[in-house]
Design an enzyme around this catalytic site. Structure first.
Site, PDB file in Angstrom:
ATOM      1  N   GLY A  42       0.868  -1.182   0.000  1.00 42.00           N
ATOM      2  CA  GLY A  42       0.000   0.000   0.000  1.00 42.00           C
ATOM      3  C   GLY A  42       0.899   1.224   0.000  1.00 42.00           C
ATOM      4  CE  LYS A  43       0.713   3.473  -5.939  1.00 45.78           C
ATOM      5  NZ  LYS A  43       1.797   2.562  -6.286  1.00 45.78           N
ATOM      6  N   GLY A  44       0.431   4.216   1.006  1.00 44.51           N
ATOM      7  CA  GLY A  44       0.438   4.953   2.268  1.00 44.51           C
ATOM      8  C   GLY A  44       1.307   4.266   3.300  1.00 44.51           C
ATOM      9  CG  ASP A 258       5.251   3.586  -2.307  1.00 48.36           C
ATOM     10  OD1 ASP A 258       4.705   4.567  -2.872  1.00 48.36           O
ATOM     11  OD2 ASP A 258       4.844   2.414  -2.435  1.00 48.36           O
ATOM     12  N   GLY A 293      10.618  -6.989  -2.592  1.00 49.79           N
ATOM     13  CA  GLY A 293       9.604  -6.483  -1.677  1.00 49.79           C
ATOM     14  C   GLY A 293       9.636  -4.969  -1.531  1.00 49.79           C
TER      15      GLY A 293
END
Ligand code: RIB
Length: 322
Positions: A42-44, A258, A293
């Protein structure tokens, strides 16, 4: 010595299921993978961890499900020392998921199913006004519902807190939201979606620097464009800069953007200039592609500063007192 920054990340959290393949399958084609991994994504969430690893005091506002994927996500965030008290677990929707394919070239494709992320509404964001006001900077991304992103920008504007918007994936946010972003962080595809680009098929790093400079004030307060292995550019009213990344071997590019954005936010929050934060973030993004990852591939603050050739100038707490 200065103080580390306080960053509130309002963002998505997914559990990533990643298959590693020689080459991407075409439509209608079945291929066998040579590896599989389930990990936090998830980018957040990735950006919150990246900012935390980079030394910021991070609070992460998110929505996940009351399911096993949610348990896994909380345990992983705790492993990174990230506070999880602003993550609410709903009863209705499952934790967001991402299906990722990574080819041997290091490139990836990603499909996100939002699940509980879609419960992060404008009303939820409004309830975080006090948390925003106590921060140096608020960071969000395009994986949330548009009204939530617009509200985050409006509160940041009202409370005079810095607002960093990573418009990934591109979302139809308001003009006000774009113009509040300081900086707006986009890759080349996302840049074109907000009207930053040229007719050239492949602009050079220098051409991107000029394109970013021309978007300052016209699109957002400041602009950062990430260009993968080519590096990144940034522009603000103070100038414009282009940075080449250190040479690395790409194993898996998932979450490298990210790592870049979370690191950029952490260093901006501690008062570094956009030029310096850009240099450090480029190093963080490059180091993150060297292992499989997302969050598990993020390098330490020390390693990132070393790779960027930048000295540490802060103490280890947000207050700078200990
Ligand atoms: O940027 C990488 C992330 O995009 C993955 O972790 C996936 O969950 C999607 O949000």
């Amino acid at each position: 010595m200065g103080a580390r920054g306080r960053v509130v990340v309002v963002g998505s959290l997914n559990v990533d299921s990643t298959s590693y393949v020689e080459e991407f399958p075409g439509p209608g084609e079945t291929v066998l993978s040579h590896g599989f991994r389930v990990a936090l994504g998830g980018k957040g969430s990735n950006q919150a961890v990246a900012a935390q690893v980079a030394g910021a005091a991070v609070e992460f506002v998110a929505r996940i499900g009351s399911d096993a994927a949610g348990d896994f996500a909380i345990a992983t965030l705790e492993r990174f020392g990230l506070p999880t008290s602003a993550i609410v677990r709903g009863a209705d929707a499952p934790t967001g998921v991402a299906q990722i394919t990574v080819a041997d070239s290091g490139e990836n494709t990603i499909i996100v199913t939002g699940g509980a992320n879609l419960e992060l509404t404008a009303v939820v964001v409004e309830a975080e006004r006090d948390r925003f006001a106590a921060a140096d900077l608020v960071l969000t991304q395009g994986e949330l519902p548009v009204p939530a992103i617009d509200r985050a920008a409006a509160i940041a504007r009202d409370t005079g807190v810095g607002f960093v918007l990573n418009l990934a994936p591109p979302a139809a946010v308001s003009r006000d939201t774009l113009s509040t972003a300081d900086p707006l962080v986009v890759n080349e595809h996302e840049a074109r979606a907000v009207g930053i680009g040229s007719d050239a098929a492949n602009p050079s790093l220098e051409e991107w620097r000029e394109l970013a400079a021309s978007a300052v004030g016209a699109v957002s307060r400041s602009v950062v464009v990430t260009l993968g292995a080519t590096g990144a550019v940034a522009a603000s009213v103070d100038g414009s800069w282009a940075v080449n990344p250190p040479r690395v071997t790409a194993v898996d590019t998932t979450g490298a953007g990210d790592a870049f954005t979370g690191t950029l936010a952490a260093f901006l929050a501690e008062g570094r200039s956009l030029e310096e934060a850009l240099r450090i973030a480029v190093a963080a993004g490059a180091l993150a592609v060297q292992a499989r990852g997302t969050v598990d591939s993020y390098a330490t603050r020390e390693a990132v500063l070393h790779a960027a050739g930048v000295a540490d100038t802060t103490t280890a707490t947000a207050e700078g007192g200990e």
